[in-house]
Design a protein around this motif. Sequence first.
Motif, mmCIF file in Angstrom:
data_model
loop_
_atom_site.group_PDB
_atom_site.id
_atom_site.type_symbol
_atom_site.label_atom_id
_atom_site.label_comp_id
_atom_site.label_asym_id
_atom_site.label_seq_id
_atom_site.Cartn_x
_atom_site.Cartn_y
_atom_site.Cartn_z
ATOM 1 N N ASN A 63 26.262 32.242 33.962
ATOM 2 C CA ASN A 63 27.410 32.878 34.602
ATOM 3 C C ASN A 63 28.124 31.875 35.485
ATOM 4 O O ASN A 63 27.498 31.236 36.343
ATOM 5 C CB ASN A 63 26.966 34.075 35.443
ATOM 6 C CG ASN A 63 28.138 34.823 36.051
ATOM 7 O OD1 ASN A 63 28.874 35.506 35.342
ATOM 8 N ND2 ASN A 63 28.339 34.682 37.357
ATOM 9 N N VAL A 64 29.437 31.731 35.278
ATOM 10 C CA VAL A 64 30.245 30.869 36.127
ATOM 11 C C VAL A 64 30.424 31.564 37.476
ATOM 12 O O VAL A 64 30.770 32.744 37.531
ATOM 13 C CB VAL A 64 31.614 30.579 35.480
ATOM 14 C CG1 VAL A 64 32.498 29.769 36.427
ATOM 15 C CG2 VAL A 64 31.427 29.834 34.165
ATOM 16 N N LYS A 65 30.204 30.841 38.544
ATOM 17 C CA LYS A 65 30.258 31.418 39.884
ATOM 18 C C LYS A 65 31.633 32.006 40.168
ATOM 19 O O LYS A 65 32.645 31.302 40.096
ATOM 20 C CB LYS A 65 29.935 30.345 40.923
ATOM 21 C CG LYS A 65 29.791 30.862 42.346
ATOM 22 C CD LYS A 65 29.392 29.720 43.272
ATOM 23 C CE LYS A 65 29.178 30.205 44.693
ATOM 24 N NZ LYS A 65 28.776 29.085 45.591
ATOM 25 N N PRO A 66 31.709 33.298 40.503
ATOM 26 C CA PRO A 66 33.018 33.890 40.809
ATOM 27 C C PRO A 66 33.547 33.369 42.138
ATOM 28 O O PRO A 66 32.817 33.260 43.118
ATOM 29 C CB PRO A 66 32.716 35.394 40.885
ATOM 30 C CG PRO A 66 31.260 35.482 41.207
ATOM 31 C CD PRO A 66 30.620 34.282 40.590
ATOM 32 N N ARG A 67 34.837 33.059 42.157
ATOM 33 C CA ARG A 67 35.488 32.567 43.372
ATOM 34 C C ARG A 67 36.352 33.648 44.020
ATOM 35 O O ARG A 67 36.926 33.451 45.077
ATOM 36 C CB ARG A 67 36.312 31.316 43.052
ATOM 37 C CG ARG A 67 35.480 30.210 42.425
ATOM 38 C CD ARG A 67 36.271 28.920 42.258
ATOM 39 N NE ARG A 67 36.545 28.322 43.547
ATOM 40 C CZ ARG A 67 37.751 27.873 43.925
ATOM 41 N NH1 ARG A 67 38.778 27.989 43.111
ATOM 42 N NH2 ARG A 67 37.904 27.338 45.119
ATOM 43 N N GLY A 68 36.427 34.793 43.362
ATOM 44 C CA GLY A 68 37.196 35.915 43.878
ATOM 45 C C GLY A 68 36.975 37.137 43.007
ATOM 46 O O GLY A 68 36.161 37.133 42.080
ATOM 47 N N ALA A 69 37.696 38.218 43.316
ATOM 48 C CA ALA A 69 37.640 39.494 42.593
ATOM 49 C C ALA A 69 36.262 40.145 42.744
ATOM 50 O O ALA A 69 35.507 39.808 43.655
ATOM 51 C CB ALA A 69 38.047 39.324 41.138
ATOM 52 N N LEU A 70 35.915 41.061 41.837
ATOM 53 C CA LEU A 70 34.751 41.932 42.031
ATOM 54 C C LEU A 70 33.841 41.962 40.808
ATOM 55 O O LEU A 70 33.148 42.958 40.578
ATOM 56 C CB LEU A 70 35.229 43.364 42.338
ATOM 57 C CG LEU A 70 36.153 43.520 43.547
ATOM 58 C CD1 LEU A 70 36.721 44.932 43.592
ATOM 59 C CD2 LEU A 70 35.418 43.192 44.837
ATOM 60 N N TYR A 71 33.816 40.866 40.026
ATOM 61 C CA TYR A 71 33.137 40.917 38.738
ATOM 62 C C TYR A 71 32.393 39.618 38.445
ATOM 63 O O TYR A 71 32.717 38.559 38.978
ATOM 64 C CB TYR A 71 34.162 41.143 37.609
ATOM 65 C CG TYR A 71 35.146 42.237 37.913
ATOM 66 C CD1 TYR A 71 34.783 43.569 37.768
ATOM 67 C CD2 TYR A 71 36.415 41.948 38.396
ATOM 68 C CE1 TYR A 71 35.669 44.586 38.087
ATOM 69 C CE2 TYR A 71 37.308 42.952 38.710
ATOM 70 C CZ TYR A 71 36.936 44.274 38.557
ATOM 71 O OH TYR A 71 37.816 45.273 38.876
#
Length: 404
Positions: A326-334
């Motif tokens: 999983n690519v680390k999320p930098r924003g949003a909610l997913y």
Amino acid sequence: MRQIRQSKKLQGVRYDVRGPILVEAQRLEAEGHRILKLNIGNTAPFGFEAPEQILADMIHHLPQAQGYADSQGIWSARTAVMHYYQSRGLRDVGVEDIYIGNGVSELISMVLQAFVDDGNEILVPAPDYPLWTGAVTLAGGIPVHYRCDEEDDWNPDLADIESKITENTHALVIINPNNPTGAVYSEETVKGLVDIARRHQLVVMADEIYEKILFEDAEHHHVAAYGGNDVLCLTFSGLSKAYRVCGYRAGWVMISGPKELATDFLEGLTLIANMRMCANVPAQHAIQTALGGYQSIEELIGPGGRFYEQSMLAHRLLNEIPGVSNVKPRGALYCFPRLDPEVYPIDDDQEFVIELLRAKKILVTHGTGFNWPAPDHFRLVTLPEASVLEEAIGRIADFLATRR
């Protein structure tokens, strides 16, 4: 008797976030099963509530909200949106450039109905928020998907965009911060996207509903800030996510750039706005209070805040599952994790998530539902509290162990 059939306009239109997987979840609920729904970014079921001042202001204005309003929106809401963008450097934005709608979803459909002719091509990211693809198709257009590169933190592949532009390409859709990947585009990337639009005379449609949900050093750059006087930009945003009022349906679209070249289009958009009379009036009274008041979202997106901590937890737990990245999320909610096809040879990812639902009572959305071309991803909502999220991903890990 003659069969009553759906319109042919719906052929090819999909919205799998609430499609067959939700139907199966509802069937299981009717049998008495408790389903953890991680398929939709709906904040209220997970304990997120609207700031109290927003509720108070809506209640205060209810007596004045019983009649129709101006079809573009009430003056206070449009003025608040205007000031918001002016404070971010877009000084030429006026009240007349703002349309208020029943959430961004309605405004996307309205804009595309006013803009798209049959057969027009609209560039849409892959993966995308599927409403964009469905609404382009319903308007008679052809969604052409450009690639976002997972190995480059899900940034748009600018060369791929260039390769897909034809004489019939009319607009470029940008979703930033991105749903479903959690990517937040750098200034260089945003400038590159706008430059493509400028050189090919494309209208830019910027979906920025998650603009305030940013983690760590991520910085949001408004696409319109780089459009200048020669790129028409339609910027979509609203209250649903940052202010935790999904059900209020309060959103807007802001038009910037060479508006003198778009008078005919804007006349059509105004016609469509008139036809639906007006947006939900009580919710419009929340906009000025939200944008001008204390920004409680800041408490949620930093270390210790639920949005941040839950996103980071989900990212870490998913990457601990063998064969999952999983690519680390930098924003949003997913999170939008990848299932290694050599470990999990999946032919039909919708059937895969239905099997997960039946076995573990966890509802997620399959990656092809976001117009990703391969059956090797799914989207997970990171809204549950940490203990619930840990339990849910543990169940997913247990299920995947049976599939390796």
